[in-house]
Motif scaffolding. Structure first.
Motif, mmCIF file in Angstrom:
data_model
loop_
_atom_site.group_PDB
_atom_site.id
_atom_site.type_symbol
_atom_site.label_atom_id
_atom_site.label_comp_id
_atom_site.label_asym_id
_atom_site.label_seq_id
_atom_site.Cartn_x
_atom_site.Cartn_y
_atom_site.Cartn_z
ATOM 1 N N GLY A 51 -36.064 -137.312 -49.226
ATOM 2 C CA GLY A 51 -35.440 -136.064 -48.813
ATOM 3 C C GLY A 51 -35.548 -134.966 -49.855
ATOM 4 N N TRP A 52 -35.339 -135.308 -51.141
ATOM 5 C CA TRP A 52 -35.442 -134.300 -52.199
ATOM 6 C C TRP A 52 -36.877 -133.833 -52.349
ATOM 7 C CZ3 TRP A 52 -31.573 -131.618 -53.827
ATOM 8 C CH2 TRP A 52 -30.296 -132.163 -53.788
ATOM 9 N N GLY A 53 -37.818 -134.745 -52.194
ATOM 10 C CA GLY A 53 -39.228 -134.370 -52.282
ATOM 11 C C GLY A 53 -39.615 -133.425 -51.156
ATOM 12 N N LYS A 54 -39.143 -133.732 -49.949
ATOM 13 C CA LYS A 54 -39.423 -132.855 -48.810
ATOM 14 C C LYS A 54 -38.797 -131.478 -49.012
ATOM 15 C CE LYS A 54 -40.004 -136.533 -45.477
ATOM 16 N NZ LYS A 54 -39.707 -137.101 -44.200
ATOM 17 N N ALA A 55 -37.558 -131.464 -49.488
ATOM 18 C CA ALA A 55 -36.884 -130.186 -49.732
ATOM 19 C C ALA A 55 -37.600 -129.393 -50.820
ATOM 20 C CB ALA A 55 -35.428 -130.429 -50.125
ATOM 21 N N GLY A 56 -38.021 -130.064 -51.868
ATOM 22 C CA GLY A 56 -38.721 -129.384 -52.961
ATOM 23 C C GLY A 56 -40.053 -128.792 -52.525
ATOM 24 N N TRP A 57 -40.866 -129.599 -51.835
ATOM 25 C CA TRP A 57 -42.159 -129.093 -51.366
ATOM 26 C C TRP A 57 -41.968 -127.956 -50.366
ATOM 27 C CZ3 TRP A 57 -46.556 -129.279 -53.584
ATOM 28 C CH2 TRP A 57 -46.941 -130.374 -54.338
ATOM 29 N N THR A 58 -40.994 -128.085 -49.475
ATOM 30 C CA THR A 58 -40.750 -127.029 -48.487
ATOM 31 C C THR A 58 -40.332 -125.740 -49.175
ATOM 32 O OG1 THR A 58 -40.098 -128.690 -46.860
ATOM 33 C CG2 THR A 58 -39.484 -126.420 -46.403
ATOM 34 N N ALA A 59 -39.437 -125.834 -50.134
ATOM 35 C CA ALA A 59 -39.006 -124.635 -50.869
ATOM 36 C C ALA A 59 -40.184 -124.021 -51.631
ATOM 37 C CB ALA A 59 -37.878 -124.996 -51.837
ATOM 38 N N PHE A 60 -41.006 -124.860 -52.254
ATOM 39 C CA PHE A 60 -42.163 -124.373 -53.001
ATOM 40 C C PHE A 60 -43.141 -123.653 -52.072
ATOM 41 C CE2 PHE A 60 -45.976 -125.669 -55.781
ATOM 42 C CZ PHE A 60 -45.869 -124.524 -56.554
ATOM 43 N N VAL A 61 -43.377 -124.224 -50.893
ATOM 44 C CA VAL A 61 -44.317 -123.629 -49.943
ATOM 45 C C VAL A 61 -43.756 -122.334 -49.352
ATOM 46 C CG1 VAL A 61 -45.331 -124.013 -47.659
ATOM 47 C CG2 VAL A 61 -45.542 -125.749 -49.412
ATOM 48 N N ILE A 62 -42.448 -122.251 -49.172
ATOM 49 C CA ILE A 62 -41.865 -121.046 -48.577
ATOM 50 C C ILE A 62 -41.690 -119.938 -49.613
ATOM 51 C CG2 ILE A 62 -39.750 -120.130 -47.537
ATOM 52 C CD1 ILE A 62 -39.599 -122.748 -45.952
ATOM 53 N N VAL A 63 -41.227 -120.286 -50.814
ATOM 54 C CA VAL A 63 -40.969 -119.274 -51.839
ATOM 55 C C VAL A 63 -42.274 -118.722 -52.420
ATOM 56 C CG1 VAL A 63 -39.950 -118.887 -54.118
ATOM 57 C CG2 VAL A 63 -38.704 -120.178 -52.390
ATOM 58 N N LEU A 64 -43.200 -119.576 -52.755
ATOM 59 C CA LEU A 64 -44.505 -119.167 -53.287
ATOM 60 C C LEU A 64 -45.596 -119.715 -52.367
ATOM 61 C CD1 LEU A 64 -43.853 -120.020 -57.035
ATOM 62 C CD2 LEU A 64 -43.907 -117.749 -56.011
ATOM 63 N N PRO A 65 -45.818 -119.100 -51.220
ATOM 64 C CA PRO A 65 -46.676 -119.713 -50.209
ATOM 65 C C PRO A 65 -48.107 -119.991 -50.656
ATOM 66 C CG PRO A 65 -45.998 -117.522 -49.515
ATOM 67 C CD PRO A 65 -45.286 -117.826 -50.778
ATOM 68 N N PHE A 66 -48.783 -119.030 -51.284
ATOM 69 C CA PHE A 66 -50.176 -119.269 -51.664
ATOM 70 C C PHE A 66 -50.275 -120.365 -52.713
ATOM 71 C CE2 PHE A 66 -50.523 -114.934 -49.992
ATOM 72 C CZ PHE A 66 -51.544 -115.141 -49.071
ATOM 73 N N LEU A 67 -49.504 -120.243 -53.760
ATOM 74 C CA LEU A 67 -49.528 -121.245 -54.817
ATOM 75 C C LEU A 67 -49.035 -122.596 -54.287
ATOM 76 C CD1 LEU A 67 -50.063 -121.801 -57.786
ATOM 77 C CD2 LEU A 67 -47.682 -121.186 -58.241
ATOM 78 N N GLY A 68 -47.972 -122.574 -53.493
ATOM 79 C CA GLY A 68 -47.419 -123.817 -52.957
ATOM 80 C C GLY A 68 -48.409 -124.572 -52.087
ATOM 81 N N ILE A 69 -49.104 -123.853 -51.210
ATOM 82 C CA ILE A 69 -50.089 -124.506 -50.333
ATOM 83 C C ILE A 69 -51.232 -125.079 -51.155
ATOM 84 C CG2 ILE A 69 -51.820 -124.095 -48.540
ATOM 85 C CD1 ILE A 69 -49.025 -124.157 -47.425
ATOM 86 N N PHE A 70 -51.751 -124.306 -52.100
ATOM 87 C CA PHE A 70 -52.885 -124.785 -52.890
ATOM 88 C C PHE A 70 -52.496 -125.964 -53.766
ATOM 89 C CE2 PHE A 70 -54.425 -120.258 -52.340
ATOM 90 C CZ PHE A 70 -55.256 -120.603 -51.279
ATOM 91 N N VAL A 71 -51.331 -125.930 -54.372
ATOM 92 C CA VAL A 71 -50.876 -127.064 -55.191
ATOM 93 C C VAL A 71 -50.657 -128.293 -54.308
ATOM 94 C CG1 VAL A 71 -48.973 -127.924 -56.622
ATOM 95 C CG2 VAL A 71 -49.912 -125.641 -57.019
ATOM 96 N N TYR A 72 -50.079 -128.092 -53.120
ATOM 97 C CA TYR A 72 -49.864 -129.222 -52.214
ATOM 98 C C TYR A 72 -51.198 -129.842 -51.805
ATOM 99 C CZ TYR A 72 -48.001 -132.056 -48.439
ATOM 100 O OH TYR A 72 -47.668 -133.121 -47.634
ATOM 101 N N LEU A 73 -52.177 -129.001 -51.484
ATOM 102 C CA LEU A 73 -53.487 -129.525 -51.082
ATOM 103 C C LEU A 73 -54.168 -130.272 -52.224
ATOM 104 C CD1 LEU A 73 -54.873 -126.614 -48.900
ATOM 105 C CD2 LEU A 73 -54.022 -128.831 -48.138
ATOM 106 N N ILE A 74 -53.997 -129.779 -53.440
ATOM 107 C CA ILE A 74 -54.604 -130.471 -54.581
ATOM 108 C C ILE A 74 -53.875 -131.780 -54.849
ATOM 109 C CG2 ILE A 74 -54.924 -130.338 -57.082
ATOM 110 C CD1 ILE A 74 -55.404 -127.280 -56.655
ATOM 111 N N ALA A 75 -52.550 -131.755 -54.826
ATOM 112 C CA ALA A 75 -51.757 -132.938 -55.187
ATOM 113 C C ALA A 75 -51.733 -133.986 -54.078
ATOM 114 C CB ALA A 75 -50.326 -132.517 -55.529
#
Length: 139
Positions: A51-75
């Motif tokens: 749950g914390w991981g989902k919340a963290g990734w969701t917040a990262f993708v929403i707050v910093l969308p470009f960086l969040g998406i690219f980091v998620y795709l890499i990781a």
């Protein structure tokens, strides 16, 4: 060159290069939203992520969308494909199982084997078995 979607039909016409740029930006805009929804969907479908991981990734993708998406795709990009493949295979297995259960036996031999199993288990009497066997063989 500045592109304004509100000022496309100006008095000078609509040059081919301008239409190319407009189509390219629309394509990239639609592609971006598809990628965003795909990543957010993957975050929530991943059973291995807490749950914390989902919340963290969701917040990262929403707050910093470009960086969040690219980091998620890499990781986690490779895992996205593997999870999608596993989901598709599980859905295929479920569908095939449902069809097999719903359709029942497909040949006379399978139907006779099923009837023999019911008779051996004591679910059918010898008389019921013979009537059902005759019915299968007549059809």
């Amino acid at each position: 060159m500045q592109i304004s979607l509100l000022n496309l039909a100006d008095d000078e016409g609509f040059p081919l290069l301008n239409s190319f740029w407009v189509m390219m930006w629309w394509f990239l805009w639609v592609l971006w939203f598809m990628l965003l929804f795909r990543v957010i969907g993957d975050i929530f479908r991943d059973d291995g992520l807490g749950g914390w991981g989902k919340a963290g990734w969701t917040a990262f993708v929403i707050v910093l969308p470009f960086l969040g998406i690219f980091v998620y795709l890499i990781a986690r990009g490779r895992g996205m494909g593997e999870r999608a493949l596993a989901r598709a295979q599980e859905q295929e297995r479920s569908f095939r199982s449902y069809v097999r259960e719903t359709a029942g036996p497909t040949s006379r031999a399978e139907e006779l084997a099923r009837l023999a199993g019911l008779k051996n288990d004591g679910d059918l009497t010898a008389d019921e078995y013979e009537r059902a066997k005759a019915k299968v063989l007549d059809s």
